[in-house]
Design a protein around this motif. Structure first.
Motif: not given
Lengths: 260, 98
Positions: B14-31, B52-57
């Motif tokens: 079971l995997l849970r994620m909380t992801i904050d992304v730049e709007p507007p939301l799309s597949p290319s939104s940056r984390i 996790e830290d290096e997934l930012v961007g």
């Protein structure tokens, strides 16, 4: 020639101490101060442990635990949340250079869990390894396990259920619909079993007698399956001191328990 | 904007994620930040924070590929979590119309 292992039976203790002692054993075995170690223990009061990567509030009804006097602790190992009540818990600490230490997680579970499977067999319960980290009998889970590697040492610990109170388990654990795959709690009840339910002889047994019986069977199981020469012993004074320190400063702290 | 995602992809725990992304939301939104939780194994555990830290961007659509690469680069051993599994959870949310 059999592998020399230290055998510890530390009885029923609080959650924070149990996790503190497992970490202390990992450290002393890693430092070469102690032999590779197999430990059996239990939990008093009952407790919930969560895996290293789990979020406390997502997995545990902490208010229900507090109301029922149930300890909550985070493990240093991954894996899922466990309600520890009527069970035997074991831990194994051994150096990575030991012949019984496999280099990857799955092979390591596969090898070390032979001890549990063989121990259940001593009780007349036919069980098998179910990757990644479970043991099942008749398709139902009877043992869950978790592992980490630190300081050049493997620590694996896990539970063997003696009896199950699924309703109490679900009163303190939050089981998301995704894990239940849309099935009802009643269905989940059918996926878990215990030594009491599986013992071929059906005479009523107290939890204390099941605990003692299961530990004796597991000692034989580990010795046979992994070719261990078990030397009954006690934790050293420094291990106990470190365990108490870790219990107090780390495993009892909200900063650790609510880490994620 | 913040996404709370959960799933149990094939071959994963079971995997849970909380992801904050730049709007507007799309597949290319940056984390902007990501937290991954669940009953998986990743050893050494402490190195997972660096992943996790290096997934930012990264773009949301690159999450799984970047995750697998970081796991390899940092020498983590994982069980019960894969980049493909993370992608599957994100895609499911898009499919459901986040």
């Amino acid at each position: 020639m059999a592998y020399e292992f230290r055998l510890l039976e530390t009885g029923l203790r609080r959650a924070a101490f149990n996790m503190g002692l497992d970490e202390a054993l990992l450290r002393s075995v890693a430092e070469g101060v102690s032999l590779p170690t197999l430990r059996f223990y239990g939990w008093a009061p009952a407790a919930v442990s969560i895996g290293y990567f789990q979020g406390l509030e997502e997995e545990v009804d902490t208010a229900a635990c507090a109301a029922a006097g149930i300890d909550v602790v985070r493990r240093i190992t991954g894996g899922g949340a466990v309600f520890h009540h009527h069970e035997v818990t074991y831990s194994i600490a051994l150096p990575l250079r030991h012949p019984l230490a496999c280099q990857n997680i799955l092979d390591s579970y596969r090898l070390l869990l032979r001890g549990i499977v063989e121990g259940l067999s001593v009780l007349g319960i036919e069980a098998e390894f179910a990757p990644i980290n479970d043991i099942v009998t008749g398709g139902k889970k009877i043992s869950g396990n978790a592992q980490t590697r630190k300081l050049g040492c493997i620590l694996q610990h896990g539970t063997i259920l003696l009896d199950v109170d699924v309703d109490q388990m679900f009163s303190v654990l939050k089981v998301p619909q995704e894990k239940a795959k849309g099935k009802l709690i009643e269905d989940i009840k059918q996926r878990v079993t215990s030594v009491r339910r599986c013992l071929p002889q059906k005479e009523p047994a107290t939890i204390d007698s099941l605990y003692a019986l299961t530990i004796e069977a597991l000692k034989q199981g580990f010795a046979r399956a992994l070719d261990l020469a078990l030397d009954s012993s006690s934790p050293t004074e420094s291990e106990l001191l470190l365990a108490e320190q870790l219990a107090h400063e780390k495993f009892s702290s909200l900063a650790w328990t609510a880490l994620r | 904007m913040k996404l709370e995602l959960i799933g149990k992809p094939e071959g994963c725990k079971l995997l849970r994620m909380t992801i904050d992304v730049e709007p507007p939301l799309s597949p290319s939104s940056r984390i902007r930040s990501v937290s991954i939780r669940g009953d998986f194994f990743a050893i050494p555990e402490e190195a997972f924070d660096e992943v996790e830290d290096e997934l930012v961007g990264a773009a949301l659509e690159e999450l799984g590929r970047r995750f697998d690469w970081l796991v390899w680069q940092k020498g983590l051993e994982c069980a019960g979590i894969t980049g493909r599994g993370l992608d599957e959870i994100v895609q499911k949310e898009f499919h459901n119309g986040v």
